[in-house]
Each structure stands twice: as structure tokens, then as C-alpha cells.
Design an enzyme around this catalytic site. Structure first.
Site, PDB file in Angstrom:
ATOM      1  N   GLY A 137      40.329 -32.125  52.332  1.00  0.00           N
ATOM      2  CA  GLY A 137      39.078 -31.751  50.921  1.00  0.00           C
ATOM      3  C   GLY A 137      39.542 -30.550  50.321  1.00  0.00           C
ATOM      4  N   GLY A 194      36.161 -26.488  51.602  1.00  0.00           N
ATOM      5  CA  GLY A 194      37.068 -26.564  52.564  1.00  0.00           C
ATOM      6  C   GLY A 194      37.777 -25.252  51.986  1.00  0.00           C
ATOM      7  N   MET A 233      24.537 -30.068  42.676  1.00  0.00           N
ATOM      8  CA  MET A 233      24.098 -30.280  44.324  1.00  0.00           C
ATOM      9  C   MET A 233      24.242 -28.815  44.937  1.00  0.00           C
ATOM     10  SD  MET A 233      25.946 -33.914  45.355  1.00  0.00           S
ATOM     11  CE  MET A 233      24.537 -33.908  47.245  1.00  0.00           C
ATOM     12  N   HIS A 257      20.605 -23.634  44.830  1.00  0.00           N
ATOM     13  CA  HIS A 257      19.697 -21.976  43.350  1.00  0.00           C
ATOM     14  C   HIS A 257      19.429 -23.858  42.350  1.00  0.00           C
ATOM     15  CE1 HIS A 257      23.729 -21.830  43.046  1.00  0.00           C
ATOM     16  NE2 HIS A 257      23.830 -21.820  41.870  1.00  0.00           N
ATOM     17  N   HIS A 280      28.782   3.288  34.741  1.00  0.00           N
ATOM     18  CA  HIS A 280      30.611   2.986  35.565  1.00  0.00           C
ATOM     19  C   HIS A 280      30.619   4.276  36.321  1.00  0.00           C
ATOM     20  CE1 HIS A 280      34.578   4.465  35.217  1.00  0.00           C
ATOM     21  NE2 HIS A 280      34.860   5.558  35.182  1.00  0.00           N
TER      22      HIS A 280
END
Length: 329
Positions: free
Chosen positions: A29, A34, A179, A182, A309
Site C-alpha cells: 500500500g 505507507g 477516517m 480530526h 512577510h
């Protein structure tokens, strides 16, 4: 099948408990988990081989971001990969004695094409919900691939799509909507609001996600293909604008000039459809965009917001200003 022993063949849980660093790790995966662990293992000196069932590695990412991620996270490192293959049989090994054996089967022909011998194998193909034996069937609830069906208010639904009870809610991984930790927390808050009578629906399209690699990857909303499909379906003009980390003074000062921030939007209304970022602190930068999407802020409005900035947030500013013809760089 895949036999997990927790030592030479393991999930992401066991991966955090290993007593040694394998020289060669195969990862089944190439999604978030992964990719994150490949980042860790290569940093520790391991060689990594991805085994991916889909035609391309990182199939869950926006294709343009995935191509850039391959250039930054895969190609310069000791990582190779197989695509369009299944790991149909994985046999644990014994460290220093016997290798892990992985049988690779072509996803199209279903023929065995190779057998890998590696020091360890990590299974990163996702998680299964822990929803069995909860007695939900007695309420007429029909699990969908193991997930509990819910409506927009997190209320559990029966097989006819009706609310089972005004007092039964399901949040988090168990409902399969999104899934992420949060997202589960946000669903919990939404459910409580509905429980106490404050009607609330969580907009999952504005919930961001991130992959914690070096550099990081983050995203919210639709990917480019999905945004173009929506534009064609609804008849509006698709827009795309990119900000570059190489044009950002703080990124250059950090020696991290690789990466982009890509904003996808509706040219007619200015509505933000999706944002995809790869670069230094991408996981933090996406939050501004997620909040803008959640509150309906358009690129036209965002373009007049002032960014400090020198900060990395100016990468987003550059992309947004470019979207409305105000690009300064």
C-alpha cells in the site's frame, strides 16, 4: 493470505515497536501510512519496496501532486515499487535466519509473477472498523463493508435509509465517512450539537488531510480530475492557479524550495473547490484554505487578505492572487 506475526510482518501499530531496523522493508500500500513510513525507514537506512494494487503509486493523491511527490520522496531515495499487483501470500520470516516471503500476483491476469524475499513487510492497506457483535442487526442496521451507515447529522440508519433512533449516533472511523482523527472529533462535536437541539451538518469536503513526510503533503476538497468533472457537469469554467515554494523567501532561507500549492476554483463564482500542497509545512498551510472553503470565502475575497512577510503563507497568497489576475511574481 497475509500472516501477521508483529515482528517481521506487521501493521503500522507494530511498526512503532520494532527492536531493530530492517535492511529491506516491503510496504503493501502506498497511501498516507505507507508513504509516511517509507520516509521514516529510508531516513533510518532501510531500502523500501512498495507493493501497490492500483496502476500508479500514491493513487489517493491528486495526480500532479503524486508526480511531484515521486520526484521528491521516491526517486532520490532507495525506494522501488510494483504497481498493478497484489501481495496474495505473505509468510513471516525469522530475523537473521529466514526472509519474509511475498507472493506477487498480477492484478489483471491473476497470475503469480514474482516472489520477493525481504527482511520485513509492513501492511499499510487501511483499517477495518470494529463494528461486529454490537447488536446493530437487531435494529435493522445493515453494515456497509463493515461501516455503520449514518446521515448528515451522524444518526445511524437502517437498511431502508431511515433513522433508527433519535438517540443513536455513530462518529469516527466506524462510520467510514472520513477516517481521520480530526474528522472524528468534528463529527463528535456535530453529533453533540444535534443531540442538544442545535441543528448542525459537518461539511466533510472542507476537512483537510495531511501526509507527514519530508516535505509534507496536504489537501482539502476535490482533486483536479474531480473538479474538472464537476465543472463540466454544472457548466461553469474551471480554474487552476499555482504558487511555488521556489519563489518564497522563507522556503529558500530554509533550503526547502521544492513544492507547490495548487488552488482549484470556479472561475464564474470564485468558489474554492480544492487545494493541494506539497512542500515545507504543507500540513499547516492547508488550514487557511480549509477554513476559507468551510466559510465560503472566494478566491476574490482571499486575494485581498494580507499575509505576513516573510512567511510560507505567501505561497498560498501567490496562488490566490494568480487565480484572480493579481499575480506579482
Amino acid at each position: 493470505g497475509i500472516e501477521i506475526d508483529g515482528k517481521t510482518v506487521f501493521t503500522s501499530d507494530d511498526a512503532l515497536k520494532l527492536e531493530h531496523v530492517p535492511q529491506w522493508v516491503a510496504i503493501i500500500g502506498s497511501g498516507y501510512i505507507g508513504l509516511e513510513f517509507s520516509d521514516v525507514y529510508t531516513a533510518l537506512g532501510s531500502n523500501v519496496t512498495f507493493i501497490e494494487a492500483m496502476p500508479n503509486i500514491m493513487p489517493g493523491f491528486d495526480p500532479e501532486i503524486a508526480r511531484l511527490a515521486q520526484r521528491l520522496l521516491i526517486n532520490p531515495r532507495p525506494i522501488d515499487y510494483y504497481t498493478n499487483v497484489f501481495a496474495t501470500k505473505v509468510t513471516p520470516g525469522v530475523p537473521g535466519v529466514r526472509p519474509v516471503m511475498i507472493e506477487l500476483t498480477d492484478a489483471k491476469t491473476k497470475e503469480v509473477i514474482n516472489t520477493l524475499e525481504v527482511d520485513a513487510c509492513m501492511v499499510a492497506t487501511g483499517r477495518s472498523p470494529y463494528t461486529t457483535d454490537l447488536g446493530l442487526e437487531a435494529l435493522g442496521v445493515e453494515l456497509q463493508r463493515g461501516f455503520v451507515p449514518v446521515d448528515d447529522k451522524m444518526r445511524v440508519l437502517n437498511s431502508s435509509g431511515e433513522v433508527v433512533s433519535p438517540h443513536l449516533f455513530c462518529i469516527g472511523d466506524a462510520n467510514g465517512k472520513m477516517m481521520l482523527a480530526h474528522a472524528a472529533s468534528a463529527q463528535g462535536i456535530s453529533a453533540v450539537e444535534n443531540i442538544v437541539g442545535n441543528e448542525h451538518v459537518l461539511d466533510h469536503n472542507s476537512v483537510p488531510a495531511a501526509c507527514f513526510t519530508h516535505p509534507e503533503i496536504s489537501m482539502v476538497g476535490l482533486n483536479e480530475a474531480q473538479a474538472k468533472e464537476l465543472a463540466e457537469k454544472e457548466g461553469f469554467e474551471f480554474g487552476k492557479s499555482i504558487g511555488h515554494f521556489r519563489a518564497n523567501s522563507k522556503a529558500l532561507a530554509e533550503g526547502e524550495g521544492d513544492g507547490i500549492a495548487k488552488i482549484l476554483f470556479n472561475r464564474d463564482s470564485g468558489k474554492i473547490l480544492g487545494v493541494h500542497i506539497i512542500g515545507l509545512h504543507a500540513a499547516d498551510l492547508v488550514q487557511e484554505c480549509a477554513n476559507a472553503m468551510a466559510r465560503g470565502t472566494t478566491v476574490n475575497e482571499l486575494a485581498f487578505c494580507v499575509h505576513t512577510h516573510p512567511t510560507l503563507s505567501e505561497v498560498i497568497d501567490e496562488a490566490v492572487k494568480g487565480a484572480v489576475g493579481m499575480a506579482a511574481h
